[in-house]
Design an enzyme around this catalytic site. Structure first.
Site, short mmCIF file in Angstrom:
data_model
loop_
_atom_site.label_atom_id
_atom_site.label_comp_id
_atom_site.label_asym_id
_atom_site.label_seq_id
_atom_site.Cartn_x
_atom_site.Cartn_y
_atom_site.Cartn_z
N CYS A 124 9.17 35.11 14.04
CA CYS A 124 9.11 33.58 14.72
C CYS A 124 8.88 33.63 16.08
O CYS A 124 8.80 32.49 16.63
CB CYS A 124 10.45 33.09 14.10
SG CYS A 124 11.74 33.58 14.98
N CYS B 279 12.87 27.22 5.32
CA CYS B 279 12.09 28.38 5.37
C CYS B 279 12.84 29.77 4.93
O CYS B 279 12.48 30.81 5.32
CB CYS B 279 11.38 28.84 6.78
SG CYS B 279 10.64 27.29 7.49
N CYS C 23 6.31 24.95 14.84
CA CYS C 23 7.45 24.57 14.79
C CYS C 23 8.39 25.43 15.32
O CYS C 23 9.36 25.32 16.08
CB CYS C 23 7.91 24.35 13.27
SG CYS C 23 9.58 23.67 12.81
N CYS C 24 8.42 26.78 14.91
CA CYS C 24 9.10 27.97 15.59
C CYS C 24 9.43 27.80 17.04
O CYS C 24 10.30 28.13 17.96
CB CYS C 24 9.06 29.29 15.14
SG CYS C 24 9.57 29.74 13.19
S1 ADX Z 1 13.97 36.02 13.00
O1 ADX Z 1 12.97 36.24 14.20
O2 ADX Z 1 13.26 36.63 11.79
O3 ADX Z 1 14.32 34.70 12.83
P1 ADX Z 1 16.32 37.43 12.11
O4 ADX Z 1 16.77 36.18 11.25
O5 ADX Z 1 15.60 38.55 11.25
O6 ADX Z 1 15.25 37.01 12.97
O7 ADX Z 1 17.35 37.91 13.18
C1 ADX Z 1 17.19 39.00 13.74
C2 ADX Z 1 17.90 38.84 14.97
O8 ADX Z 1 17.46 37.78 16.03
C3 ADX Z 1 19.37 38.08 14.91
O9 ADX Z 1 20.33 39.21 14.47
C4 ADX Z 1 19.64 37.67 16.28
O10 ADX Z 1 20.03 38.47 17.12
C5 ADX Z 1 18.38 36.87 16.50
N1 ADX Z 1 18.09 35.67 15.85
C6 ADX Z 1 17.52 35.19 14.75
N2 ADX Z 1 17.80 33.85 14.39
C7 ADX Z 1 18.64 33.35 15.82
C8 ADX Z 1 18.97 32.13 15.97
N3 ADX Z 1 18.94 31.06 15.31
N4 ADX Z 1 19.57 32.09 17.04
C9 ADX Z 1 20.00 33.12 17.85
N5 ADX Z 1 19.53 34.43 17.62
C10 ADX Z 1 18.79 34.44 16.74
FE1 SF4 Z 2 10.55 25.54 11.97
FE2 SF4 Z 2 10.98 26.99 9.70
FE3 SF4 Z 2 10.68 27.87 12.12
FE4 SF4 Z 2 12.78 26.84 11.53
S1 SF4 Z 2 11.99 28.81 10.56
S2 SF4 Z 2 12.00 26.46 13.52
S3 SF4 Z 2 12.24 25.24 10.39
S4 SF4 Z 2 9.40 26.71 11.06
#
Ligand code: ADX
Ligand code: SF4
Length: 245
Positions: free
Chosen positions: A235, A210, A118-119
């Site tokens: 992710c 999530c 999904c990610c």
């Molecule tokens: S994640 O990989 O686990 O989702 P996290 O939420 O810790 O990341 O965020 C770390 C950095 O990844 C954020 O400060 C941003 O730079 C980037 N990031 C995470 N999610 C997003 C998103 N939905 N859109 C753009 N950048 C994101």
């Molecule tokens: Fe899908 Fe969860 Fe990843 Fe969002 S964080 S893209 S809902 S698996």
């Protein structure tokens, strides 16, 4: 402006800038690259939007809209778009693979077979497409966000997951050395707006299904993909963190 960094110079620059503040790292990144953008998750990484938009009004910012973010996060994105002089790109997943996944496995496949697929469709593929238009990007990653996957995040690195030897991509992590407490002090001192979810126990914020609030003294990462092992809680946006384990 615009004098890209040679890949061979990255380790020495990372060492030089390791002890510098985020503003200085951002100023350096923006000075060296015209084709650079901030990745903004809609959480406390808003501090980078505040800093970068002062250095370069009109700076590019992008958010990966997975379609599964909280309503509070969508509202916060609009608040940030209105408040700061930025060019905000909200990126959507490709409709064809997304429709196929949902048709075959439904809307909660990640609870059964892990978040990777999904990610991959909702975040990583749109990120890859967008990064192909850039030569550098900035993230809000911090070492203290995840003891198991982020403890060695440097302030400047070559992004080998999304760049290629022919088209090198630089990744700047200006907050790598800041603690969560320091980020929140900065938010308060500068009266920066924040996602309303933070007032309800959410610390690290991702997609709605999530992400959950954490209890006092629980680590922030425990609120993300809590049904999976700690070492898998990345992710795919920052895959090097997992490969270096
Ligand atoms: S994640 O990989 O686990 O989702 P996290 O939420 O810790 O990341 O965020 C770390 C950095 O990844 C954020 O400060 C941003 O730079 C980037 N990031 C995470 N999610 C997003 C998103 N939905 N859109 C753009 N950048 C994101
Ligand atoms: Fe899908 Fe969860 Fe990843 Fe969002 S964080 S893209 S809902 S698996």
């Amino acid at each position: 402006m615009d004098s890209p960094i040679a890949p061979a110079d990255v380790p020495a620059l990372a060492e030089t800038y390791a002890s510098r503040g985020p503003e200085e790292i951002l100023a350096f990144a923006l000075e060296r690259y015209a084709d650079i953008a901030l990745s903004f998750s809609g959480a406390e990484d808003v501090v980078l939007v505040e800093m970068a938009s002062r250095i370069r009004p009109g700076v590019q910012v992008f958010c990966l809209d997975t379609g599964r973010l909280h309503p509070e996060t969508y509202r916060f994105l609009e608040q940030v778009r209105e408040r700061y002089p930025i060019e905000l790109h909200v990126l959507s997943p490709d409709a064809v693979p997304l429709a196929a996944l949902v048709r075959q496995k439904g809307l909660f496949s990640f609870l059964v077979d892990g978040h990777g697929e999904c990610c991959g469709i909702r975040k990583v593929a749109p990120l890859r497409r967008h990064l192909a238009t850039l030569r550098a990007w900035v993230t809000g990653q911090r070492k203290d966000q995840s003891p198991s996957t982020r403890s060695v995040v440097p302030v400047i690195q070559l992004d080998e997951a999304f760049g290629t030897p022919e088209r090198p991509l630089l990744k700047f992590n200006p907050l790598a050395g800041w603690s969560s407490a320091r980020v929140w002090q900065y938010i308060r001192d500068n009266e920066i707006p924040y996602n309303a979810l933070h007032e309800r126990g959410f610390v690290s914020i991702g997609c709605e299904p999530c992400t959950r609030p954490v209890l006092p003294n629980q680590h922030e990462r425990e609120g993300r993909w809590w049904w999976e092992e700690a070492t898998k809680k990345e992710c795919g946006l920052h895959p090097k963190n997992v490969h270096e384990l």
